[in-house]
Write an enzyme that holds these catalytic residues in place. Structure first.
Site, PDB file in Angstrom:
ATOM      1  N   GLU A 193       0.758  -1.519   0.465  1.00 48.83           N
ATOM      2  CA  GLU A 193       0.092  -0.358   0.061  1.00 48.83           C
ATOM      3  C   GLU A 193       0.544   1.297  -0.083  1.00 48.83           C
ATOM      4  OE1 GLU A 193      -3.234  -0.213   0.151  1.00 48.83           O
ATOM      5  OE2 GLU A 193      -3.052  -2.169  -0.306  1.00 48.83           O
ATOM      6  N   CYS A 214      -2.323   8.882   3.215  1.00 48.79           N
ATOM      7  CA  CYS A 214      -2.300   8.490   1.440  1.00 48.79           C
ATOM      8  C   CYS A 214      -3.293   8.522   0.780  1.00 48.79           C
ATOM      9  CB  CYS A 214      -2.818   7.529   1.347  1.00 48.79           C
ATOM     10  SG  CYS A 214      -3.182   6.022   2.551  1.00 48.79           S
TER      11      CYS A 214
HETATM   12  P1  NAD Z   1       8.549   4.968   4.508  1.00 44.97           P
HETATM   13  O1  NAD Z   1       8.372   4.781   3.485  1.00 44.97           O
HETATM   14  O2  NAD Z   1       9.615   5.945   4.597  1.00 44.97           O
HETATM   15  O3  NAD Z   1       8.554   4.235   5.638  1.00 44.97           O
HETATM   16  C1  NAD Z   1       7.114   3.046   5.585  1.00 44.97           C
HETATM   17  C2  NAD Z   1       8.522   1.890   6.321  1.00 44.97           C
HETATM   18  O4  NAD Z   1       8.888   1.610   5.235  1.00 44.97           O
HETATM   19  C3  NAD Z   1       8.825   1.967   7.654  1.00 44.97           C
HETATM   20  O5  NAD Z   1       8.213   1.510   8.626  1.00 44.97           O
HETATM   21  C4  NAD Z   1      10.108   2.483   7.063  1.00 44.97           C
HETATM   22  O6  NAD Z   1      10.890   2.557   8.584  1.00 44.97           O
HETATM   23  C5  NAD Z   1      10.107   0.763   6.308  1.00 44.97           C
HETATM   24  N1  NAD Z   1      11.440   1.696   5.660  1.00 44.97           N
HETATM   25  C6  NAD Z   1      11.745   2.437   4.509  1.00 44.97           C
HETATM   26  N2  NAD Z   1      12.728   2.008   4.235  1.00 44.97           N
HETATM   27  C7  NAD Z   1      13.037   0.243   4.343  1.00 44.97           C
HETATM   28  C8  NAD Z   1      13.791  -0.184   3.871  1.00 44.97           C
HETATM   29  N3  NAD Z   1      14.934  -0.089   2.809  1.00 44.97           N
HETATM   30  N4  NAD Z   1      13.467  -2.055   3.813  1.00 44.97           N
HETATM   31  C9  NAD Z   1      12.758  -1.857   4.396  1.00 44.97           C
HETATM   32  N5  NAD Z   1      11.505  -1.082   4.941  1.00 44.97           N
HETATM   33  C10 NAD Z   1      11.906  -0.062   5.370  1.00 44.97           C
HETATM   34  O7  NAD Z   1       7.067   5.758   4.465  1.00 44.97           O
HETATM   35  P2  NAD Z   1       6.909   6.742   5.927  1.00 44.97           P
HETATM   36  O8  NAD Z   1       7.029   8.136   5.594  1.00 44.97           O
HETATM   37  O9  NAD Z   1       6.817   6.051   6.939  1.00 44.97           O
HETATM   38  O10 NAD Z   1       4.886   6.929   5.836  1.00 44.97           O
HETATM   39  C11 NAD Z   1       4.215   7.743   3.821  1.00 44.97           C
HETATM   40  C12 NAD Z   1       3.951   7.118   3.286  1.00 44.97           C
HETATM   41  O11 NAD Z   1       3.711   6.012   3.014  1.00 44.97           O
HETATM   42  C13 NAD Z   1       3.551   7.956   2.240  1.00 44.97           C
HETATM   43  O12 NAD Z   1       3.960   7.913   1.291  1.00 44.97           O
HETATM   44  C14 NAD Z   1       2.103   7.600   2.248  1.00 44.97           C
HETATM   45  O13 NAD Z   1       1.915   7.647   1.539  1.00 44.97           O
HETATM   46  C15 NAD Z   1       2.417   6.230   2.024  1.00 44.97           C
HETATM   47  N6  NAD Z   1       1.085   5.263   2.648  1.00 44.97           N
HETATM   48  C16 NAD Z   1       0.627   4.751   1.750  1.00 44.97           C
HETATM   49  C17 NAD Z   1      -1.172   4.298   2.865  1.00 44.97           C
HETATM   50  C18 NAD Z   1      -1.685   3.371   1.522  1.00 44.97           C
HETATM   51  O14 NAD Z   1      -2.642   2.717   1.943  1.00 44.97           O
HETATM   52  N7  NAD Z   1      -1.973   3.420   0.456  1.00 44.97           N
HETATM   53  C19 NAD Z   1      -1.357   4.254   3.784  1.00 44.97           C
HETATM   54  C20 NAD Z   1      -0.715   5.154   3.997  1.00 44.97           C
HETATM   55  C21 NAD Z   1       0.353   5.959   4.038  1.00 44.97           C
END
Ligand code: NAD
Length: 487
Positions: free
Chosen positions: A250, A284
């Site tokens: 997501e 999101c």
């Molecule tokens: P992010 O991608 O920075 O982090 C999300 C998670 O992934 C965190 O736990 C982070 O530590 C982990 N992560 C980061 N890099 C990684 C890697 N290389 N390997 C494995 N794990 C890793 O996102 P964020 O800033 O925490 O959240 C915001 C984002 O989430 C926005 O883009 C938003 O649109 C998206 N989001 C999507 C939905 C949906 O339902 N589509 C819902 C909420 C948020």
């Protein structure tokens, strides 16, 4: 408000464990105070968690769906019993208003556990007609096994609950890596599992560096399936590391909202403003791009300015506050960058446009309205994730769809018009996984199938209610020969 500094360990099997690295200090975006010290795990901690999860997997599979449903209901009860305490933590570490945002988030999370509990009892499968008279064919759903769950900070209790509720109900043990920005909320949710007496090892919490712990969760061969909510960039990295595993991804969106000239203008503007400013735009399915038809363009700009003026920016704990701070500096910096990019390319800020002065941290951002947005600006091509209503103009249906669909992301969109045939045409042609008609792009109900449009970069699979249960289970085909060979 004075706050204790909470020590947050990792959880592996039935034990609290200190991370092998130095703990991370967690600072509240709302107050600037240190509120927690979070343990930091390593790849080795993930490996131990995977072993603990596989031990729990057998116990979960031995339970009936009805028994696991009871556990999920107990988690829901505890979330509700503790909702004030949990919501306080959410407001402190994520920044959304306590009264209008954080409490509701905990309630939604509890509802997800109740929904998973009830839906798993009704997750029927089919008996398929056979082409061969001697055969009977049926399907059953089984747990996939140990899941890696990776979650973001914008809804630090509700988003993990989408996976954890379905995982528990459907019998998958989990290794959970929550966001490094919101460990306190994760700790509360985990404690509900422990106090509900969910078998040890069913949910393991590993905090730590994304590039180490997150990477290990994605790639570890003992983790057989992945659930990730996060940015598109992270989704791409995780998908590569987890290649071949079932994945529910997501990812990011930049919600187009199309306002036609026959729309109920007050309603369209109010709903668009809600979508742009709710949770400081950190959703999101936020309204990230507003496309207004030429003849109502000025009305839309003026209406959004009026709505922005009504936003009360301030401490999430003040009752009159409708918008709190952004959660972290990278998000605030992205707002700065997108605004600079747009103004350099000719867009005009008509309200806000900067960080607010006189508040406890530099993360409070003014609600912002910007007009004259065009296709080459970052507002149109990327996700901003901040409190901004960027407005662009279009002449007709074709042009609106062309602008909306030009973006590489396609999660949620909306259309405002009184012409229902047009609404339906646009809904069918909009390249987003979700379309709301005469409703903000940010409108959503947790039991519905939510996810990205396949031709875009907003994710894979559908999350929500029974759709998550379907994603987190595998379908097995069983064919039986019924010929009597006894004579
Ligand atoms: P992010 O991608 O920075 O982090 C999300 C998670 O992934 C965190 O736990 C982070 O530590 C982990 N992560 C980061 N890099 C990684 C890697 N290389 N390997 C494995 N794990 C890793 O996102 P964020 O800033 O925490 O959240 C915001 C984002 O989430 C926005 O883009 C938003 O649109 C998206 N989001 C999507 C939905 C949906 O339902 N589509 C819902 C909420 C948020």
């Amino acid at each position: 408000m004075t706050t204790d500094v909470r020590q947050i360990p990792l959880r592996i099997g039935g034990a609290w464990v200190d991370g092998e690295r130095d703990p991370l200090r967690v600072v509240s975006p709302a107050t600037g105070d240190t509120i927690a010290e979070a343990g930091q795990g390593t790849r080795h901690d993930v490996e131990r968690a995977v072993d603990a999860a596989w031990e729990a997997q057998d116990r979960l599979e031995d339970m009936t769906a009805f028994e696991r449903a009871q556990l999920a209901h107990r988690v829901a009860d505890l979330l509700i019993e503790r909702k004030e305490e949990i919501a306080t933590s959410i407001s402190l570490e994520q920044g959304k208003p306590y009264a209008t945002g954080a409490l509701a988030e905990v309630e939604v999370a509890a509802e997800m556990f109740r929904d998973a509990a009830e839906s798993i009892k009704r997750l029927e499968t089919s008996v398929i007609p056979s082409a061969d008279r001697a055969k009977r064919i049926m399907t059953i759903r089984q747990p996939r096994g140990v899941y890696g769950i990776i979650t973001p900070w914008n809804y630090p209790v509700a988003i993990p609950s989408e996976y954890l509720s379905a995982g528990l109900a459907s019998g998958n043990a989990m290794v959970w890596k929550p966001s490094e920005w919101t460990p306190l909320s994760s700790w509360h949710l985990l404690r509900c599992f422990i106090d509900a007496e969910v078998p040890d090892g069913s949910l393991n919490l590993i905090l730590g560096e994304p590039a180490e712990v997150g990477d290990e969760v994605a790639g570890n061969p003992g983790i057989v399936a992945i659930g990730l909510t996060g940015s598109t960039r992270t989704g791409q990295i995780v998908a590569q590391r987890a290649a071949g595993k079932p994945m529910l991804l997501e990812l990011g969106g930049n919600g187009p909202t199309i306002i036609f000239d026959d729309a109920d203008m007050d309603h369209a503007v109010r709903q668009s403003a809600f979508g742009s400013f709710e949770n400081s735009g950190q959703i999101c399915d936020s309204t990230e791009r507003i496309l207004a038809q030429y003849s109502v363009y000025e009305d839309v700009v003026g209406g959004l300015v009026e709505q922005a003026q009504q936003v009360r920016l301030g401490s999430p704990f003040e009752e009159e506050t409708t918008m709190g701070p952004l959660t972290n500096e990278p998000t605030a910096s992205k707002m700065d960058e997108h605004l600079l990019d747009a103004t350099e390319k000719g867009a005009r800020v008509v309200y806000g446009g900067a960080r607010a002065e006189g508040l406890p941290t530099r993360l409070y951002y003014q609600p912002t309205v910007i007009e004259g947005v065009t296709s080459e600006m970052s507002f149109q091509t990327e996700e901003t994730f901040g409190p901004v209503a960027p407005i662009a103009v279009f002449s007709d249906e074709e042009e609106a769809l062309r602008i909306a669909n030009a973006a590489p992301l396609g999660l949620a969109g909306s259309v405002f018009t009184r012409d229902m045939s047009r609404a339906m045409r646009v809904a069918e042609r909009l390249e987003t996984g979700v379309v709301n008609i005469n409703e903000t792009s940010a409108y959503w109900q947790p039991h519905t199938p939510f996810g990205g449009f396949t031709r875009k970069q907003s994710g894979v699979g559908r999350i929500g209610g029974r759709f998550t249960l379907e994603e987190m289970t595998q379908l097995k085909l069983i064919t039986m020969d019924i010929v009597d060979r006894s004579s």
